[in-house]
Write a protein that holds these residues in place. Sequence first.
Motif, PDB file in Angstrom:
ATOM      1  N   ALA A 149      18.163  12.852  11.529  1.00 45.75           N
ATOM      2  CA  ALA A 149      18.953  12.539  10.328  1.00 45.75           C
ATOM      3  C   ALA A 149      19.094  13.749   9.413  1.00 45.75           C
ATOM      4  O   ALA A 149      20.105  13.891   8.714  1.00 45.75           O
ATOM      5  CB  ALA A 149      18.316  11.374   9.566  1.00 45.75           C
ATOM      6  N   ARG A 150      18.100  14.647   9.437  1.00 48.44           N
ATOM      7  CA  ARG A 150      18.162  15.891   8.643  1.00 48.44           C
ATOM      8  C   ARG A 150      18.932  16.987   9.370  1.00 48.44           C
ATOM      9  O   ARG A 150      19.017  18.114   8.897  1.00 48.44           O
ATOM     10  CB  ARG A 150      16.749  16.423   8.355  1.00 48.44           C
ATOM     11  N   LYS A 151      19.424  16.660  10.558  1.00 48.64           N
ATOM     12  CA  LYS A 151      20.113  17.611  11.425  1.00 48.64           C
ATOM     13  C   LYS A 151      19.186  18.724  11.926  1.00 48.64           C
ATOM     14  O   LYS A 151      19.627  19.812  12.272  1.00 48.64           O
ATOM     15  CB  LYS A 151      21.359  18.190  10.755  1.00 48.64           C
ATOM     16  N   PRO A 201      11.869   0.386   8.535  1.00 52.14           N
ATOM     17  CA  PRO A 201      12.952   0.258   7.555  1.00 52.14           C
ATOM     18  C   PRO A 201      12.936   1.344   6.466  1.00 52.14           C
ATOM     19  O   PRO A 201      13.955   1.583   5.818  1.00 52.14           O
ATOM     20  CB  PRO A 201      12.729  -1.126   6.942  1.00 52.14           C
ATOM     21  N   LEU A 202      11.805   1.989   6.281  1.00 49.62           N
ATOM     22  CA  LEU A 202      11.730   3.054   5.282  1.00 49.62           C
ATOM     23  C   LEU A 202      12.551   4.285   5.672  1.00 49.62           C
ATOM     24  O   LEU A 202      12.904   5.095   4.818  1.00 49.62           O
ATOM     25  CB  LEU A 202      10.276   3.487   5.058  1.00 49.62           C
ATOM     26  N   GLU A 203      12.840   4.442   6.965  1.00 48.96           N
ATOM     27  CA  GLU A 203      13.578   5.628   7.422  1.00 48.96           C
ATOM     28  C   GLU A 203      14.864   5.842   6.638  1.00 48.96           C
ATOM     29  O   GLU A 203      15.193   6.973   6.285  1.00 48.96           O
ATOM     30  CB  GLU A 203      13.894   5.536   8.912  1.00 48.96           C
ATOM     31  N   ASP A 204      15.580   4.776   6.365  1.00 52.29           N
ATOM     32  CA  ASP A 204      16.871   4.891   5.672  1.00 52.29           C
ATOM     33  C   ASP A 204      16.746   4.974   4.158  1.00 52.29           C
ATOM     34  O   ASP A 204      17.556   5.629   3.511  1.00 52.29           O
ATOM     35  CB  ASP A 204      17.774   3.702   6.023  1.00 52.29           C
ATOM     36  N   VAL A 205      15.753   4.326   3.586  1.00 47.70           N
ATOM     37  CA  VAL A 205      15.670   4.229   2.120  1.00 47.70           C
ATOM     38  C   VAL A 205      14.661   5.180   1.495  1.00 47.70           C
ATOM     39  O   VAL A 205      14.796   5.540   0.327  1.00 47.70           O
ATOM     40  CB  VAL A 205      15.379   2.784   1.655  1.00 47.70           C
ATOM     41  N   ALA A 206      13.650   5.567   2.258  1.00 47.03           N
ATOM     42  CA  ALA A 206      12.606   6.460   1.731  1.00 47.03           C
ATOM     43  C   ALA A 206      12.079   7.323   2.875  1.00 47.03           C
ATOM     44  O   ALA A 206      10.958   7.133   3.351  1.00 47.03           O
ATOM     45  CB  ALA A 206      11.494   5.654   1.087  1.00 47.03           C
ATOM     46  N   PRO A 207      12.894   8.278   3.344  1.00 42.63           N
ATOM     47  CA  PRO A 207      12.499   9.042   4.525  1.00 42.63           C
ATOM     48  C   PRO A 207      11.180   9.800   4.390  1.00 42.63           C
ATOM     49  O   PRO A 207      10.424   9.895   5.353  1.00 42.63           O
ATOM     50  CB  PRO A 207      13.672   9.992   4.769  1.00 42.63           C
ATOM     51  N   GLU A 208      10.878  10.309   3.223  1.00 42.62           N
ATOM     52  CA  GLU A 208       9.603  11.026   3.065  1.00 42.62           C
ATOM     53  C   GLU A 208       8.419  10.066   3.156  1.00 42.62           C
ATOM     54  O   GLU A 208       7.384  10.407   3.727  1.00 42.62           O
ATOM     55  CB  GLU A 208       9.571  11.813   1.756  1.00 42.62           C
ATOM     56  N   ALA A 209       8.577   8.881   2.611  1.00 44.20           N
ATOM     57  CA  ALA A 209       7.521   7.868   2.738  1.00 44.20           C
ATOM     58  C   ALA A 209       7.355   7.482   4.206  1.00 44.20           C
ATOM     59  O   ALA A 209       6.221   7.320   4.684  1.00 44.20           O
ATOM     60  CB  ALA A 209       7.848   6.654   1.885  1.00 44.20           C
ATOM     61  N   VAL A 218       0.852  -1.184   0.000  1.00 44.07           N
ATOM     62  CA  VAL A 218       0.000   0.000   0.000  1.00 44.07           C
ATOM     63  C   VAL A 218       0.894   1.242   0.000  1.00 44.07           C
ATOM     64  O   VAL A 218       2.076   1.182   0.343  1.00 44.07           O
ATOM     65  CB  VAL A 218      -0.944   0.024   1.227  1.00 44.07           C
ATOM     66  N   LYS A 219       0.325   2.361  -0.375  1.00 50.21           N
ATOM     67  CA  LYS A 219       1.059   3.620  -0.354  1.00 50.21           C
ATOM     68  C   LYS A 219       1.319   4.021   1.090  1.00 50.21           C
ATOM     69  O   LYS A 219       0.513   3.731   1.976  1.00 50.21           O
ATOM     70  CB  LYS A 219       0.252   4.714  -1.050  1.00 50.21           C
ATOM     71  N   PRO A 220       2.445   4.725   1.333  1.00 52.18           N
ATOM     72  CA  PRO A 220       2.699   5.205   2.693  1.00 52.18           C
ATOM     73  C   PRO A 220       1.519   6.035   3.189  1.00 52.18           C
ATOM     74  O   PRO A 220       0.986   6.884   2.467  1.00 52.18           O
ATOM     75  CB  PRO A 220       3.946   6.067   2.535  1.00 52.18           C
ATOM     76  N   GLY A 221       1.107   5.749   4.397  1.00 48.81           N
ATOM     77  CA  GLY A 221      -0.024   6.453   4.974  1.00 48.81           C
ATOM     78  C   GLY A 221      -1.339   5.726   4.820  1.00 48.81           C
ATOM     79  O   GLY A 221      -2.338   6.096   5.431  1.00 48.81           O
ATOM     80  N   GLN A 222      -1.361   4.680   4.006  1.00 46.31           N
ATOM     81  CA  GLN A 222      -2.550   3.836   3.892  1.00 46.31           C
ATOM     82  C   GLN A 222      -2.353   2.613   4.777  1.00 46.31           C
ATOM     83  O   GLN A 222      -1.224   2.247   5.100  1.00 46.31           O
ATOM     84  CB  GLN A 222      -2.781   3.405   2.453  1.00 46.31           C
ATOM     85  N   PHE A 223      -3.456   2.004   5.139  1.00 45.98           N
ATOM     86  CA  PHE A 223      -3.400   0.878   6.054  1.00 45.98           C
ATOM     87  C   PHE A 223      -4.005  -0.365   5.418  1.00 45.98           C
ATOM     88  O   PHE A 223      -5.132  -0.308   4.931  1.00 45.98           O
ATOM     89  CB  PHE A 223      -4.163   1.202   7.342  1.00 45.98           C
ATOM     90  N   PRO A 224      -3.275  -1.479   5.446  1.00 47.49           N
ATOM     91  CA  PRO A 224      -3.866  -2.734   4.980  1.00 47.49           C
ATOM     92  C   PRO A 224      -5.020  -3.130   5.897  1.00 47.49           C
ATOM     93  O   PRO A 224      -5.030  -2.765   7.077  1.00 47.49           O
ATOM     94  CB  PRO A 224      -2.722  -3.746   5.092  1.00 47.49           C
ATOM     95  N   PRO A 225      -5.960  -3.882   5.401  1.00 46.66           N
ATOM     96  CA  PRO A 225      -7.081  -4.330   6.249  1.00 46.66           C
ATOM     97  C   PRO A 225      -6.575  -5.109   7.459  1.00 46.66           C
ATOM     98  O   PRO A 225      -5.667  -5.937   7.351  1.00 46.66           O
ATOM     99  CB  PRO A 225      -7.888  -5.246   5.325  1.00 46.66           C
ATOM    100  N   GLY A 226      -7.120  -4.801   8.610  1.00 47.54           N
ATOM    101  CA  GLY A 226      -6.822  -5.559   9.818  1.00 47.54           C
ATOM    102  C   GLY A 226      -5.457  -5.296  10.432  1.00 47.54           C
ATOM    103  O   GLY A 226      -5.072  -6.000  11.366  1.00 47.54           O
ATOM    104  N   ILE A 227      -4.729  -4.307   9.975  1.00 43.02           N
ATOM    105  CA  ILE A 227      -3.381  -4.046  10.503  1.00 43.02           C
ATOM    106  C   ILE A 227      -3.465  -3.493  11.929  1.00 43.02           C
ATOM    107  O   ILE A 227      -4.364  -2.737  12.246  1.00 43.02           O
ATOM    108  CB  ILE A 227      -2.607  -3.072   9.578  1.00 43.02           C
ATOM    109  N   ASP A 228      -2.537  -3.903  12.767  1.00 47.22           N
ATOM    110  CA  ASP A 228      -2.462  -3.351  14.112  1.00 47.22           C
ATOM    111  C   ASP A 228      -1.268  -2.392  14.190  1.00 47.22           C
ATOM    112  O   ASP A 228      -0.396  -2.388  13.317  1.00 47.22           O
ATOM    113  CB  ASP A 228      -2.344  -4.468  15.158  1.00 47.22           C
TER     114      ASP A 228
END
Length: 150
Positions: free
Chosen positions: A70-72, A34-42, A14-24
């Motif tokens: 990380a952005r100082k 893990p997105l922090e290092d590879v896609a910080p905006e996501a 799913v796109k960042p900010g969307q939630f799969p059904p039933g996610i906790d």
Amino acid sequence: RSWAAGGRWAFIAVKPGQFPPGIDELTYLRAVAPLEDVAPEAARTAYEAALKRWPKAWIAMMGLGNLAYARKDYPRAAIHFAEAARANPSDGDPMNNLAQALLAAGDWKAAQGAIEVALRLGQPHPEAYRSTAAEIAKARAAALDPTQAP
């Protein structure tokens, strides 16, 4: 039958900010981290969405703090870490990260206060808290005696 060899598992992207059904909350935040290092905006978008859905999601607050650090942007990081500390006052990690952000911003006195709280809480990473305390002590010594500067 073709799914049997793989254990019949699947995933939903799913796109960042969307939630799969039933996610906790915890499962979602573990997937976002893990997105922090590879896609910080996501990651930022996903953490902000998590806080709308789960307003006390202190791990999302920590993630936003990590991204700011990380952005100082140490003042913004400190704000997020302080929010996380208020949301989860029994965990020393937010206070340790707050101390690191304050130290990076040049405020070793405030950093000292934050790390003292982390040390008093003592969990879950006491060795990291002692390491941060040592960094703050060096900064304090350098500030009080410029001949001690590295």
